[in-house]
Design an enzyme around this catalytic site. Structure first.
Site, PDB file in Angstrom:
ATOM      1  N   LYS A   1       2.016  31.437  14.809  1.00 13.21           N
ATOM      2  CA  LYS A   1       1.866  30.746  13.525  1.00 13.21           C
ATOM      3  C   LYS A   1       0.570  31.147  12.824  1.00 13.21           C
ATOM      4  CE  LYS A   1      -0.359  26.338  14.740  1.00 13.21           C
ATOM      5  NZ  LYS A   1      -1.683  26.638  14.184  1.00 13.21           N
TER       6      LYS A   1
ATOM      7  N   CYS B   1      -0.114  28.909  18.900  1.00 10.04           N
ATOM      8  CA  CYS B   1      -1.197  29.424  18.055  1.00 10.04           C
ATOM      9  C   CYS B   1      -0.944  30.815  17.480  1.00 10.04           C
ATOM     10  CB  CYS B   1      -2.505  29.407  18.838  1.00 10.04           C
ATOM     11  SG  CYS B   1      -3.059  27.731  19.175  1.00 10.04           S
TER      12      CYS B   1
HETATM   13  P1  NAD Z   1      -0.006  18.979  19.173  1.00  6.62           P
HETATM   14  O1  NAD Z   1       1.264  19.143  18.431  1.00  6.62           O
HETATM   15  O2  NAD Z   1      -0.032  19.150  20.655  1.00  6.62           O
HETATM   16  O3  NAD Z   1      -0.623  17.553  18.867  1.00  6.62           O
HETATM   17  C1  NAD Z   1      -0.720  16.998  17.579  1.00  6.62           C
HETATM   18  C2  NAD Z   1      -0.761  15.473  17.725  1.00  6.62           C
HETATM   19  O4  NAD Z   1      -1.086  14.906  16.464  1.00  6.62           O
HETATM   20  C3  NAD Z   1       0.570  14.861  18.152  1.00  6.62           C
HETATM   21  O5  NAD Z   1       0.367  14.027  19.270  1.00  6.62           O
HETATM   22  C4  NAD Z   1       0.994  14.051  16.921  1.00  6.62           C
HETATM   23  O6  NAD Z   1       1.733  12.885  17.246  1.00  6.62           O
HETATM   24  C5  NAD Z   1      -0.360  13.707  16.330  1.00  6.62           C
HETATM   25  N1  NAD Z   1      -0.335  13.299  14.915  1.00  6.62           N
HETATM   26  C6  NAD Z   1       0.416  13.787  13.897  1.00  6.62           C
HETATM   27  N2  NAD Z   1       0.138  13.129  12.764  1.00  6.62           N
HETATM   28  C7  NAD Z   1      -0.814  12.211  13.056  1.00  6.62           C
HETATM   29  C8  NAD Z   1      -1.510  11.229  12.297  1.00  6.62           C
HETATM   30  N3  NAD Z   1      -1.289  11.075  10.997  1.00  6.62           N
HETATM   31  N4  NAD Z   1      -2.402  10.442  12.922  1.00  6.62           N
HETATM   32  C9  NAD Z   1      -2.647  10.604  14.244  1.00  6.62           C
HETATM   33  N5  NAD Z   1      -2.015  11.515  15.018  1.00  6.62           N
HETATM   34  C10 NAD Z   1      -1.109  12.303  14.431  1.00  6.62           C
HETATM   35  O7  NAD Z   1      -1.022  20.013  18.497  1.00  6.62           O
HETATM   36  P2  NAD Z   1      -2.183  20.843  19.207  1.00  6.62           P
HETATM   37  O8  NAD Z   1      -1.599  21.968  20.002  1.00  6.62           O
HETATM   38  O9  NAD Z   1      -3.163  19.935  19.823  1.00  6.62           O
HETATM   39  O10 NAD Z   1      -2.842  21.517  17.921  1.00  6.62           O
HETATM   40  C11 NAD Z   1      -3.596  20.788  16.986  1.00  6.62           C
HETATM   41  C12 NAD Z   1      -4.327  21.753  16.069  1.00  6.62           C
HETATM   42  O11 NAD Z   1      -5.263  22.511  16.817  1.00  6.62           O
HETATM   43  C13 NAD Z   1      -3.419  22.786  15.388  1.00  6.62           C
HETATM   44  O12 NAD Z   1      -3.910  23.044  14.112  1.00  6.62           O
HETATM   45  C14 NAD Z   1      -3.541  23.988  16.270  1.00  6.62           C
HETATM   46  O13 NAD Z   1      -3.286  25.177  15.571  1.00  6.62           O
HETATM   47  C15 NAD Z   1      -4.994  23.906  16.679  1.00  6.62           C
HETATM   48  N6  NAD Z   1      -5.314  24.559  17.951  1.00  6.62           N
HETATM   49  C16 NAD Z   1      -4.456  24.483  19.002  1.00  6.62           C
HETATM   50  C17 NAD Z   1      -4.790  25.082  20.202  1.00  6.62           C
HETATM   51  C18 NAD Z   1      -3.852  25.034  21.383  1.00  6.62           C
HETATM   52  O14 NAD Z   1      -4.074  25.780  22.334  1.00  6.62           O
HETATM   53  N7  NAD Z   1      -2.837  24.190  21.387  1.00  6.62           N
HETATM   54  C19 NAD Z   1      -6.014  25.761  20.337  1.00  6.62           C
HETATM   55  C20 NAD Z   1      -6.876  25.784  19.256  1.00  6.62           C
HETATM   56  C21 NAD Z   1      -6.524  25.186  18.063  1.00  6.62           C
END
Ligand code: NAD
Length: 449
Positions: free
Chosen positions: A269, A266
């Site tokens: 990026k 997070c």
């Molecule tokens: P991640 O990479 O862990 O998970 C993303 C998932 O989405 C993957 O499993 C991927 O296979 C799936 N995916 C991709 N394209 C897809 C599609 N077309 N249909 C269905 N699934 C699909 O990501 P994350 O860490 O969960 O982060 C997700 C979002 O949340 C980002 O924008 C991130 O910035 C935000 N976020 C993350 C956190 C954190 O702590 N990780 C906290 C707050 C917000």
């Protein structure tokens, strides 16, 4: 309520599980077939305290399902969440390809009026792009179906994600009209029983709020690292300084720990993406650029301390030395190694010709995936196994189990009796009394430039 969630990563899986836990009927969709198959067999793809039993219980109770079938999930959801990744593009801006791909999928399969909720962290204006992508697909089908696009950014912390999701500080709902807000309020009502945590706003403010929160936290960290570097040069101990300022309620105790730089999926990026947005809108983001630059430099600081110790006089330097590394995850209680400071450190050690013996309580599987098999890396089963045959210890992640080790045992194990403490976990006097040289961040031997 019936909910569909696209993306079963850290955010989608935790959010889906917590919504199921309070009684909603949740279908999680992912394009990763192996991940979905694993989840259906009870294999949890990430480490997050408390998550596994909750997933299993809700899956067994049929409130939580996993599928790759987007059409059936969209047909199921009264509310459809987008929680896919938004990694940095080449220029640092957020890459929206996954978010927009989900939007198009929604447009291709939508049958009834639905609230589409963007939970991914996305630049201001993305809701408009999501709306346009869905509308385009509906037009291509020649159908008219009403839908709303809501911004509902996520604030969970990896390592504490389940607790954060079950007891959120705030629930931001950015919407253009009252109807979708009412739907979201119903969805989140179980989390609001104690007091109302919902903060309503317009969509763009909601999108910016998420970046502002992460940028503020990253700024605090870079600020403290800057002060630590000053402390090092002027002969002060940053840990005294930290305690001296944290007691001021205007400053507070959180996020003022100096260390080896921030990492994770997070802060790096999101700071970059916000700076990019600012530049696109004609504002020079001077502070954000400095936050980023300080962090980049700080990620190399542990190796500078290593060089300071080894590159002296007739010494051969770091080449041929073996370093025990405790902690690979970007922070404790997670297996996430995205942008972790350990990655920069290990690359620098290898570049300098050193060997690494590493241990992390949860990230060993991820480390194997990230680094692969290599002769200059031994992935060890315990912290003390990592010390065997090592010359020096470097602590990179502040896992609780590293906080009070047996320094005499460390002294006996290490060839060169030196500890580099990248998170200021230890008392320099205690370590030095055990016969070990100590380098911290902005303190200890790192004072003597
Ligand atoms: P991640 O990479 O862990 O998970 C993303 C998932 O989405 C993957 O499993 C991927 O296979 C799936 N995916 C991709 N394209 C897809 C599609 N077309 N249909 C269905 N699934 C699909 O990501 P994350 O860490 O969960 O982060 C997700 C979002 O949340 C980002 O924008 C991130 O910035 C935000 N976020 C993350 C956190 C954190 O702590 N990780 C906290 C707050 C917000």
């Amino acid at each position: 309520m019936r909910v569909a969630i696209f993306g079963t990563g850290y955010v989608g899986l935790v959010t889906g599980t917590c919504l199921a836990e309070v009684g909603h009927d949740v279908v999680c969709v992912d394009i990763d077939q192996a991940k979905v198959d694993g989840l259906n067999r009870g294999v949890i793809p990430i480490y997050e305290p408390g998550l596994e039993p909750m997933v299993k219980a809700n899956h067994a109770a049929s409130r939580l399902a996993f599928t790759t079938d987007a059409a059936s999930a969209i047909a199921h959801g009264q509310v459809v969440f987008i929680a896919v990744g938004t990694p940095p593009d080449e220029d640092g801006s957020a890459d929206l390809q996954y978010v927009l791909a989900v939007a198009r999928t929604i447009g291709r399969h939508l049958q009834v009026p639905t609230v589409v909720v963007n939970k991914s962290t996305v630049p201001v204006g993305t809701a408009d792009k999501v709306r346009a992508a869905i509308a385009e697909e509906l037009a291509a089908r020649g159908v008219e179906i009403a839908f709303d696009v809501v911004s509902n950014p996520e604030f969970l912390k990896e390592g504490d994600a389940v607790a954060d999701c079950m007891r959120p500080d705030r629930i931001i709902i950015g919407a253009a009209s009252d109807a979708p807000v009412a739907v979201m309020r119903r969805l989140y009502a179980p989390f609001n029983r104690n007091h109302d945590r919902v903060v309503e706003m317009d969509v763009r403010s909601a999108e910016l709020t998420k970046y502002a929160a992460n940028a503020m936290l990253a700024t605090k960290i870079s600020f403290m690292n800057e002060i630590a570097n000053i402390a090092e040069r002027v002969g002060a101990d940053i840990e005294h300084v930290r305690q001296g300022i944290g007691s001021d309620p205007r400053i507070g105790w959180h996020f003022i720990y100096p260390g080896a730089g921030y990492g994770g999926s997070c802060f790096p990026k999101d700071v970059q993406a916000l700076a990019r947005t600012a530049a696109q809108y004609g504002h020079a983001p001077l502070l954000l650029q400095a936050v980023e630059a300080v962090n980049e430099a700080q990620k190399g600081h542990l190796f500078e301390l290593v060089q300071r110790h080894y590159d002296r006089g007739e010494d051969e330097g770091v080449r041929g030395k073996t370093f025990a590394v405790w902690g690979l995850a970007f922070k404790p209680n997670t297996d996430d190694m995205r942008e972790a400071s350990s990655r920069r450190l290990l690359a620098q050690l290898w570049e300098a010709g050193a060997q690494v013996r590493a241990y992390d309580p949860e990230a060993m599987h991820e480390a194997r995936r990230v680094f692969g098999e290599r002769d200059d890396l031994a992935l060890c089963d315990s912290a003390f196994e990592a010390l065997e045959g090592a010359d020096a210890l470097i602590v990179v992640t502040e896992w609780k189990q590293f906080r009070s080790p047996d320094f005499t045992r460390i002294r006996q194990a290490l060839g060169d009796a030196v500890v580099f403490d990248g998170r200021n976990l230890y008392d320099p006097r205690e370590i030095e009394a055990a016969g070990l040289a100590y380098y911290g961040i902005g303190r200890g031997r790192s004072l003597h430039v």
